[in-house]
Motif scaffolding. Structure first.
Motif, mmCIF file in Angstrom:
data_model
loop_
_atom_site.group_PDB
_atom_site.id
_atom_site.type_symbol
_atom_site.label_atom_id
_atom_site.label_comp_id
_atom_site.label_asym_id
_atom_site.label_seq_id
_atom_site.Cartn_x
_atom_site.Cartn_y
_atom_site.Cartn_z
ATOM 1 N N ILE A 97 62.595 36.778 50.109
ATOM 2 C CA ILE A 97 61.369 36.315 49.453
ATOM 3 C C ILE A 97 60.803 37.461 48.632
ATOM 4 C CG2 ILE A 97 59.015 35.480 49.794
ATOM 5 C CD1 ILE A 97 59.960 34.061 52.295
ATOM 6 N N LEU A 98 60.758 37.264 47.321
ATOM 7 C CA LEU A 98 60.254 38.284 46.400
ATOM 8 C C LEU A 98 58.781 38.016 46.107
ATOM 9 C CD1 LEU A 98 63.219 38.361 43.832
ATOM 10 C CD2 LEU A 98 62.938 39.728 45.903
ATOM 11 N N VAL A 99 57.967 39.008 46.360
ATOM 12 C CA VAL A 99 56.522 38.881 46.143
ATOM 13 C C VAL A 99 56.096 39.907 45.102
ATOM 14 C CG1 VAL A 99 54.234 39.007 47.192
ATOM 15 C CG2 VAL A 99 56.169 38.113 48.512
ATOM 16 N N SER A 100 55.415 39.453 44.074
ATOM 17 C CA SER A 100 54.857 40.340 43.053
ATOM 18 C C SER A 100 53.341 40.310 43.165
ATOM 19 C CB SER A 100 55.288 39.903 41.646
ATOM 20 O OG SER A 100 56.695 39.964 41.511
ATOM 21 N N THR A 101 52.734 41.473 43.201
ATOM 22 C CA THR A 101 51.280 41.541 43.322
ATOM 23 C C THR A 101 50.637 41.647 41.938
ATOM 24 O OG1 THR A 101 51.373 43.954 43.641
ATOM 25 C CG2 THR A 101 51.391 42.576 45.614
ATOM 26 N N ARG A 102 49.362 41.414 41.896
ATOM 27 C CA ARG A 102 48.627 41.372 40.638
ATOM 28 C C ARG A 102 48.564 42.748 39.975
ATOM 29 N NH1 ARG A 102 43.076 39.822 42.299
ATOM 30 N NH2 ARG A 102 42.662 39.811 40.062
ATOM 31 N N GLN A 103 48.535 42.723 38.658
ATOM 32 C CA GLN A 103 48.402 43.933 37.856
ATOM 33 C C GLN A 103 47.269 43.734 36.851
ATOM 34 O OE1 GLN A 103 50.384 46.616 38.367
ATOM 35 N NE2 GLN A 103 51.878 45.662 39.758
ATOM 36 N N GLY A 104 46.799 44.826 36.298
ATOM 37 C CA GLY A 104 45.852 44.716 35.199
ATOM 38 C C GLY A 104 46.573 44.321 33.926
ATOM 39 N N SER A 105 45.826 44.032 32.891
ATOM 40 C CA SER A 105 46.401 43.653 31.596
ATOM 41 C C SER A 105 46.054 44.717 30.557
ATOM 42 C CB SER A 105 45.869 42.296 31.134
ATOM 43 O OG SER A 105 46.178 41.294 32.076
ATOM 44 N N LYS A 106 46.953 44.905 29.594
ATOM 45 C CA LYS A 106 46.701 45.885 28.552
ATOM 46 C C LYS A 106 45.562 45.428 27.646
ATOM 47 C CE LYS A 106 51.267 48.032 28.341
ATOM 48 N NZ LYS A 106 52.425 48.392 27.485
ATOM 49 N N ASN A 107 44.850 46.425 27.121
ATOM 50 C CA ASN A 107 43.725 46.168 26.214
ATOM 51 C C ASN A 107 42.712 45.216 26.841
ATOM 52 O OD1 ASN A 107 44.862 47.751 24.050
ATOM 53 N ND2 ASN A 107 46.282 46.048 23.671
ATOM 54 N N GLN A 108 42.464 45.436 28.122
ATOM 55 C CA GLN A 108 41.517 44.578 28.847
ATOM 56 C C GLN A 108 40.288 45.387 29.248
ATOM 57 O OE1 GLN A 108 43.018 42.385 32.368
ATOM 58 N NE2 GLN A 108 41.169 43.046 33.423
ATOM 59 N N LYS A 109 39.142 44.839 28.955
ATOM 60 C CA LYS A 109 37.919 45.474 29.412
ATOM 61 C C LYS A 109 37.816 45.350 30.928
ATOM 62 C CE LYS A 109 35.312 44.562 25.158
ATOM 63 N NZ LYS A 109 34.093 43.923 24.577
ATOM 64 N N PRO A 110 37.084 46.234 31.562
ATOM 65 C CA PRO A 110 36.954 46.136 33.029
ATOM 66 C C PRO A 110 36.506 44.739 33.466
ATOM 67 C CG PRO A 110 36.046 48.199 32.269
ATOM 68 C CD PRO A 110 36.389 47.412 31.035
ATOM 69 N N LYS A 111 37.245 44.170 34.398
ATOM 70 C CA LYS A 111 36.992 42.811 34.869
ATOM 71 C C LYS A 111 36.796 42.834 36.380
ATOM 72 C CE LYS A 111 39.126 38.188 34.968
ATOM 73 N NZ LYS A 111 40.341 37.412 34.590
ATOM 74 N N VAL A 112 35.682 42.310 36.809
ATOM 75 C CA VAL A 112 35.347 42.303 38.235
ATOM 76 C C VAL A 112 35.451 40.871 38.754
ATOM 77 C CG1 VAL A 112 33.599 42.819 39.983
ATOM 78 C CG2 VAL A 112 33.805 44.266 37.947
ATOM 79 N N GLU A 113 36.182 40.692 39.845
ATOM 80 C CA GLU A 113 36.351 39.376 40.451
ATOM 81 C C GLU A 113 36.000 39.443 41.933
ATOM 82 O OE1 GLU A 113 39.948 37.009 38.788
ATOM 83 O OE2 GLU A 113 40.556 39.120 38.769
ATOM 84 N N LEU A 114 35.289 38.436 42.390
ATOM 85 C CA LEU A 114 34.905 38.346 43.799
ATOM 86 C C LEU A 114 35.318 36.981 44.334
ATOM 87 C CD1 LEU A 114 33.455 39.394 46.348
ATOM 88 C CD2 LEU A 114 31.334 38.426 45.414
ATOM 89 N N SER A 115 36.111 36.984 45.394
ATOM 90 C CA SER A 115 36.544 35.748 46.047
ATOM 91 C C SER A 115 35.942 35.721 47.450
ATOM 92 C CB SER A 115 38.078 35.700 46.123
ATOM 93 O OG SER A 115 38.512 34.599 46.905
#
Length: 227
Positions: free
Chosen positions: A86-104
């Motif tokens: 089972i291959l799992v890939s975790t989240r990464q940031g994106s290029k040319n992206q302003k700081p993004k804050v997420e709350l779950s």
């Protein structure tokens, strides 16, 4: 994390074998191949083999999941991939992206729908005194004068389950970054049982040159089981 597989991936069998808080699902990809060793698949997280369970990973950090079931695709992992990979890939940031804050945030209550009917004091005395093995130690006291305790009610409870994840991601023309922290608290429907998990993850990438890209994926998980 194992709940993500239940009924979602063809050819993958996921079975709940324990009601204990934090218990991982029993996942099989190619059926039972041995009776002497584990039949669990190999988990590879961001390209790194991570053993035969992933209960300590935060599901909110996962970007994608891929299952390798045929022998040819598993060959690079050797015998450790014999039960599937089972291959799992975790989240990464994106290029040319302003700081993004997420709350779950998630919070709920778990209850036990199957109640165990217990004898009260009067019923217990009737059953006890009816047994042949207790004829020399019969209870003669008046049941109304004795306490009556429902032990199922004494040990069970409505259990709270809560999950929080805070992540910050950003990127420039040549780099990406993601930082996340997570907290899971799962109480058991039986008192004094619980599972807690604390997660920290840092994923970064850097384009040093057109032909060279470096990065780091760092994760830390601390768990606590009780009961």
């Amino acid at each position: 994390m194992g709940e993500a597989f239940a009924g979602q991936l063809a050819g993958v069998k996921a079975q709940q074998t324990s009601g204990k808080p934090g218990a991982e699902l029993n996942i099989k990809i190619r059926g039972i191949s041995t009776i002497n060793a584990s039949n669990a698949p190999l988990y590879v997280i961001d390209g790194i083999p991570s053993g035969d369970n992933m209960k300590d990973i935060n599901p909110n950090d996962v970007a994608s999941i891929e299952v390798l079931k045929d022998a040819s695709s598993q060959a690079i992992y050797g015998s450790s991939g014999g039960n599937g990979v089972i291959l799992v890939s975790t989240r990464q940031g994106s290029k040319n992206q302003k700081p993004k804050v997420e709350l779950s945030m998630y919070r709920g209550i778990q209850t036990n729908d199957i109640r165990v009917e217990m004898c009260d004091t009067k019923e217990f005395i009737q059953i006890y005194n009816s047994l042949e093995t207790t004829k020399k130690t019969r209870i003669t006291a008046n049941p109304d004068s004795l306490p009556s305790t429902n032990w199922w009610n004494e040990i069970s409870q409505n259990a709270i389950m809560e999950d929080y994840t805070l992540s910050v991601s950003s990127g420039t023309e040549n780099s990406t970054s993601l930082f996340s922290i997570g907290y899971l608290n799962q109480e058991g429907v039986v008192k004094k049982t619980e599972y807690k998990r604390y997660n920290i993850r840092v994923n970064t990438t850097y384009d040093i040159a057109k032909w060279l890209k470096v990065g780091e994926n760092i994760s830390l998980a601390v768990t606590r089981n009780r009961g």
